[in-house]
Design a protein around this motif. Sequence first.
Motif, PDB file in Angstrom:
ATOM      1  N   VAL A   1     -80.768  48.383 -56.114  1.00 49.06           N
ATOM      2  CA  VAL A   1     -81.303  48.923 -54.857  1.00 49.06           C
ATOM      3  C   VAL A   1     -82.071  47.837 -54.111  1.00 49.06           C
ATOM      4  O   VAL A   1     -81.940  47.683 -52.890  1.00 49.06           O
ATOM      5  N   ALA A   2     -82.870  47.063 -54.863  1.00 48.56           N
ATOM      6  CA  ALA A   2     -83.596  45.946 -54.245  1.00 48.56           C
ATOM      7  C   ALA A   2     -82.617  44.926 -53.681  1.00 48.56           C
ATOM      8  O   ALA A   2     -82.840  44.374 -52.583  1.00 48.56           O
ATOM      9  N   LEU A   3     -81.536  44.671 -54.392  1.00 51.59           N
ATOM     10  CA  LEU A   3     -80.507  43.745 -53.907  1.00 51.59           C
ATOM     11  C   LEU A   3     -79.908  44.250 -52.597  1.00 51.59           C
ATOM     12  O   LEU A   3     -79.715  43.467 -51.651  1.00 51.59           O
ATOM     13  N   LEU A   4     -79.630  45.538 -52.528  1.00 50.72           N
ATOM     14  CA  LEU A   4     -79.076  46.116 -51.303  1.00 50.72           C
ATOM     15  C   LEU A   4     -80.054  45.951 -50.137  1.00 50.72           C
ATOM     16  O   LEU A   4     -79.652  45.580 -49.023  1.00 50.72           O
ATOM     17  N   VAL A   5     -81.327  46.218 -50.387  1.00 51.10           N
ATOM     18  CA  VAL A   5     -82.345  46.082 -49.335  1.00 51.10           C
ATOM     19  C   VAL A   5     -82.415  44.633 -48.845  1.00 51.10           C
ATOM     20  O   VAL A   5     -82.481  44.367 -47.636  1.00 51.10           O
ATOM     21  N   VAL A   6     -82.383  43.685 -49.781  1.00 51.04           N
ATOM     22  CA  VAL A   6     -82.451  42.265 -49.414  1.00 51.04           C
ATOM     23  C   VAL A   6     -81.219  41.863 -48.599  1.00 51.04           C
ATOM     24  O   VAL A   6     -81.320  41.085 -47.633  1.00 51.04           O
ATOM     25  N   LEU A   7     -80.052  42.390 -48.946  1.00 53.85           N
ATOM     26  CA  LEU A   7     -78.841  42.056 -48.199  1.00 53.85           C
ATOM     27  C   LEU A   7     -78.850  42.674 -46.802  1.00 53.85           C
ATOM     28  O   LEU A   7     -78.319  42.080 -45.858  1.00 53.85           O
ATOM     29  N   VAL A   8     -79.456  43.841 -46.664  1.00 57.88           N
ATOM     30  CA  VAL A   8     -79.629  44.421 -45.325  1.00 57.88           C
ATOM     31  C   VAL A   8     -80.550  43.520 -44.495  1.00 57.88           C
ATOM     32  O   VAL A   8     -80.298  43.274 -43.305  1.00 57.88           O
ATOM     33  N   TRP A   9     -81.603  43.019 -45.115  1.00 60.19           N
ATOM     34  CA  TRP A   9     -82.513  42.061 -44.467  1.00 60.19           C
ATOM     35  C   TRP A   9     -81.748  40.811 -44.022  1.00 60.19           C
ATOM     36  O   TRP A   9     -81.875  40.355 -42.888  1.00 60.19           O
ATOM     37  N   THR A  10     -80.923  40.287 -44.920  1.00 61.96           N
ATOM     38  CA  THR A  10     -80.116  39.112 -44.603  1.00 61.96           C
ATOM     39  C   THR A  10     -79.173  39.392 -43.446  1.00 61.96           C
ATOM     40  O   THR A  10     -79.038  38.580 -42.511  1.00 61.96           O
ATOM     41  N   PHE A  11     -78.530  40.545 -43.483  1.00 60.47           N
ATOM     42  CA  PHE A  11     -77.578  40.919 -42.437  1.00 60.47           C
ATOM     43  C   PHE A  11     -78.280  41.056 -41.088  1.00 60.47           C
ATOM     44  O   PHE A  11     -77.725  40.696 -40.037  1.00 60.47           O
ATOM     45  N   ALA A  12     -79.524  41.565 -41.119  1.00 62.12           N
ATOM     46  CA  ALA A  12     -80.299  41.703 -39.879  1.00 62.12           C
ATOM     47  C   ALA A  12     -80.566  40.330 -39.261  1.00 62.12           C
ATOM     48  O   ALA A  12     -80.498  40.165 -38.036  1.00 62.12           O
ATOM     49  N   ILE A  13     -80.851  39.331 -40.096  1.00 63.60           N
ATOM     50  CA  ILE A  13     -81.072  37.974 -39.595  1.00 63.60           C
ATOM     51  C   ILE A  13     -79.791  37.420 -38.985  1.00 63.60           C
ATOM     52  O   ILE A  13     -79.793  36.835 -37.894  1.00 63.60           O
ATOM     53  N   LEU A  14     -78.674  37.609 -39.679  1.00 61.88           N
ATOM     54  CA  LEU A  14     -77.392  37.113 -39.177  1.00 61.88           C
ATOM     55  C   LEU A  14     -77.009  37.806 -37.873  1.00 61.88           C
ATOM     56  O   LEU A  14     -76.422  37.188 -36.977  1.00 61.88           O
ATOM     57  N   ARG A  15     -77.363  39.071 -37.781  1.00 64.95           N
ATOM     58  CA  ARG A  15     -77.031  39.838 -36.573  1.00 64.95           C
ATOM     59  C   ARG A  15     -77.815  39.342 -35.373  1.00 64.95           C
ATOM     60  O   ARG A  15     -77.310  39.351 -34.241  1.00 64.95           O
ATOM     61  N   ARG A  16     -79.049  38.917 -35.587  1.00 64.73           N
ATOM     62  CA  ARG A  16     -79.912  38.504 -34.477  1.00 64.73           C
ATOM     63  C   ARG A  16     -79.743  37.038 -34.091  1.00 64.73           C
ATOM     64  O   ARG A  16     -80.303  36.600 -33.093  1.00 64.73           O
ATOM     65  N   THR A  17     -79.013  36.284 -34.897  1.00 66.12           N
ATOM     66  CA  THR A  17     -78.837  34.851 -34.625  1.00 66.12           C
ATOM     67  C   THR A  17     -77.351  34.531 -34.551  1.00 66.12           C
ATOM     68  O   THR A  17     -76.510  35.259 -35.085  1.00 66.12           O
ATOM     69  N   ARG A  18     -77.031  33.419 -33.911  1.00 62.88           N
ATOM     70  CA  ARG A  18     -75.637  33.039 -33.735  1.00 62.88           C
ATOM     71  C   ARG A  18     -75.277  31.885 -34.666  1.00 62.88           C
ATOM     72  O   ARG A  18     -76.061  30.946 -34.839  1.00 62.88           O
TER      73      ARG A  18
ATOM     74  N   VAL B   1     -71.297  49.854 -36.760  1.00 57.07           N
ATOM     75  CA  VAL B   1     -71.921  50.010 -35.448  1.00 57.07           C
ATOM     76  C   VAL B   1     -73.086  49.044 -35.288  1.00 57.07           C
ATOM     77  O   VAL B   1     -73.216  48.353 -34.274  1.00 57.07           O
ATOM     78  N   TRP B   2     -73.948  48.996 -36.306  1.00 59.09           N
ATOM     79  CA  TRP B   2     -75.121  48.122 -36.252  1.00 59.09           C
ATOM     80  C   TRP B   2     -74.706  46.658 -36.195  1.00 59.09           C
ATOM     81  O   TRP B   2     -75.320  45.848 -35.498  1.00 59.09           O
ATOM     82  N   GLY B   3     -73.670  46.305 -36.923  1.00 56.42           N
ATOM     83  CA  GLY B   3     -73.223  44.915 -36.983  1.00 56.42           C
ATOM     84  C   GLY B   3     -72.262  44.535 -35.876  1.00 56.42           C
ATOM     85  O   GLY B   3     -71.687  43.447 -35.915  1.00 56.42           O
ATOM     86  N   ARG B   4     -72.074  45.413 -34.898  1.00 60.87           N
ATOM     87  CA  ARG B   4     -71.206  45.155 -33.740  1.00 60.87           C
ATOM     88  C   ARG B   4     -69.774  44.832 -34.159  1.00 60.87           C
ATOM     89  O   ARG B   4     -69.117  43.935 -33.599  1.00 60.87           O
ATOM     90  N   GLY B   5     -69.308  45.559 -35.168  1.00 63.50           N
ATOM     91  CA  GLY B   5     -67.912  45.426 -35.564  1.00 63.50           C
ATOM     92  C   GLY B   5     -67.579  44.227 -36.420  1.00 63.50           C
ATOM     93  O   GLY B   5     -66.434  43.760 -36.426  1.00 63.50           O
ATOM     94  N   ARG B   6     -68.542  43.721 -37.173  1.00 63.79           N
ATOM     95  CA  ARG B   6     -68.245  42.592 -38.057  1.00 63.79           C
ATOM     96  C   ARG B   6     -67.235  43.027 -39.117  1.00 63.79           C
ATOM     97  O   ARG B   6     -67.327  44.116 -39.678  1.00 63.79           O
ATOM     98  N   LEU B   7     -66.307  42.127 -39.397  1.00 64.49           N
ATOM     99  CA  LEU B   7     -65.156  42.503 -40.216  1.00 64.49           C
ATOM    100  C   LEU B   7     -65.417  42.463 -41.718  1.00 64.49           C
ATOM    101  O   LEU B   7     -64.900  43.297 -42.465  1.00 64.49           O
TER     102      LEU B   7
ATOM    103  N   VAL C   1     -62.948  49.565 -33.052  1.00 63.37           N
ATOM    104  CA  VAL C   1     -63.374  50.072 -31.743  1.00 63.37           C
ATOM    105  C   VAL C   1     -64.656  49.397 -31.297  1.00 63.37           C
ATOM    106  O   VAL C   1     -64.775  48.931 -30.157  1.00 63.37           O
ATOM    107  N   VAL C   2     -65.636  49.327 -32.202  1.00 64.24           N
ATOM    108  CA  VAL C   2     -66.919  48.701 -31.868  1.00 64.24           C
ATOM    109  C   VAL C   2     -66.713  47.224 -31.548  1.00 64.24           C
ATOM    110  O   VAL C   2     -67.291  46.697 -30.587  1.00 64.24           O
ATOM    111  N   ARG C   3     -65.886  46.551 -32.324  1.00 70.91           N
ATOM    112  CA  ARG C   3     -65.642  45.127 -32.100  1.00 70.91           C
ATOM    113  C   ARG C   3     -64.970  44.903 -30.749  1.00 70.91           C
ATOM    114  O   ARG C   3     -65.318  43.971 -30.014  1.00 70.91           O
ATOM    115  N   THR C   4     -64.007  45.756 -30.418  1.00 67.81           N
ATOM    116  CA  THR C   4     -63.307  45.633 -29.142  1.00 67.81           C
ATOM    117  C   THR C   4     -64.256  45.866 -27.972  1.00 67.81           C
ATOM    118  O   THR C   4     -64.262  45.113 -26.992  1.00 67.81           O
TER     119      THR C   4
END
Length: 269
Positions: A120-137, A202-208, A252-255
Motif C-alpha cells: 500500500v505504501a508502494l502504491l502511495v509512493v508511485l501515485v506521488w511519483t506519477f503526480a510529479i511526472l504529470r506536472r512536469t515535461r 483521466v488524471w494522467g491525461r491518457g498516458r498509455l 478518448v482522454v488522450r485524443t
Amino acid sequence: MTGTAGSRAWRIVVAVSAVVAVIGSFIGSGAAGGTPIQDAAGGALSASSTAIAPDGPAFGIWSVIYLGLIVYAVRQLFRTADDARHARLAVPATLSLLLNAAWILSVQFGFLSASEPIIVALLVVLVWTFAILRRTRPSGVVEAVVTDGTFGLYLGWVCVATAANTAAVLTAAGFRGFGLGQDVWGVLVAAVAGLVGVLVAVWGRGRLTPTAALGWGLAWVAVGRLDGPLVSVPTAVTAVVAVVVVVLVTLVVRTRAGWSARRPAVATA
C-alpha cells in the motif's frame, strides 16, 4: 542524508536503491535457490490463491519494469544538478525501489501480513511519483520512454498487485467474504480495479503505460479464472470488460488532450 534531492549524493542513493531492488527481484524469482514468490508464504500469492490473482505469465512484466528502472537509475546519475524534474523524483523513486525489495523479502520470510502495508505504501509512493511526472515535461523522447514509461508501467501493475495482495492477505487470515462467494468478490474487485484504471487515465491525461500495465494484469486475471483450479467466469468477464473500458477511456482522454493542445488560444475581454 545531507544535500538537496538534486545533489550527487542523492543520485547515488537512487542508483544503489535500484541495485537493491534488482537483488530483491533475483531472490524473489527463486533464481538464487530460494522459493519463487508465487510459492512463498504457503502459496498465498499463487495464481489460484484468490479470484483476483493474475495467472503466472502476468508477472513477466516485472522484467520490463526492472529493466526500465535500471536504465532510469543509470541515466539519472549523469543528469545535471539543476535538473529540477529528476531532483523532485529522487525521493519517491528511492522509496519505491526500497519498498519493492521490502515487499519481496516480507513474503519470502513468510510475513504475509506485513506485505500489505508495504505494498500500500508502494502504491502511495508511485501515485506521488506519477503526480510529479504529470506536472512536469520530459526533456525528450528518451526521457519520456525511460522515466515516464517505466514509472507508468510500475504504477499500473502495482494497482493490480495491491488488489491481489490484499485478497491474498485477507484469505490467509481466514476472511470468507461475509458468505458472498468468490464470484461476487472477484467481480467487485475487478470492477474496482477497472475504476481505478479509469481514474488514472483521466488524471494522467491518457498516458498509455499505466493503462497497458493495468490492462495486462486484468487480462491475466481473466485467463486465470477461465482455466485452472479456480474458475470464475463472472470474474473473467468483468476483468475483460474493465480492460476494454479503461483502454477506451484512455484513448478518448488522450485524443481530447491532443485536440486541446493544438487548439489556438481564444482572446478574452
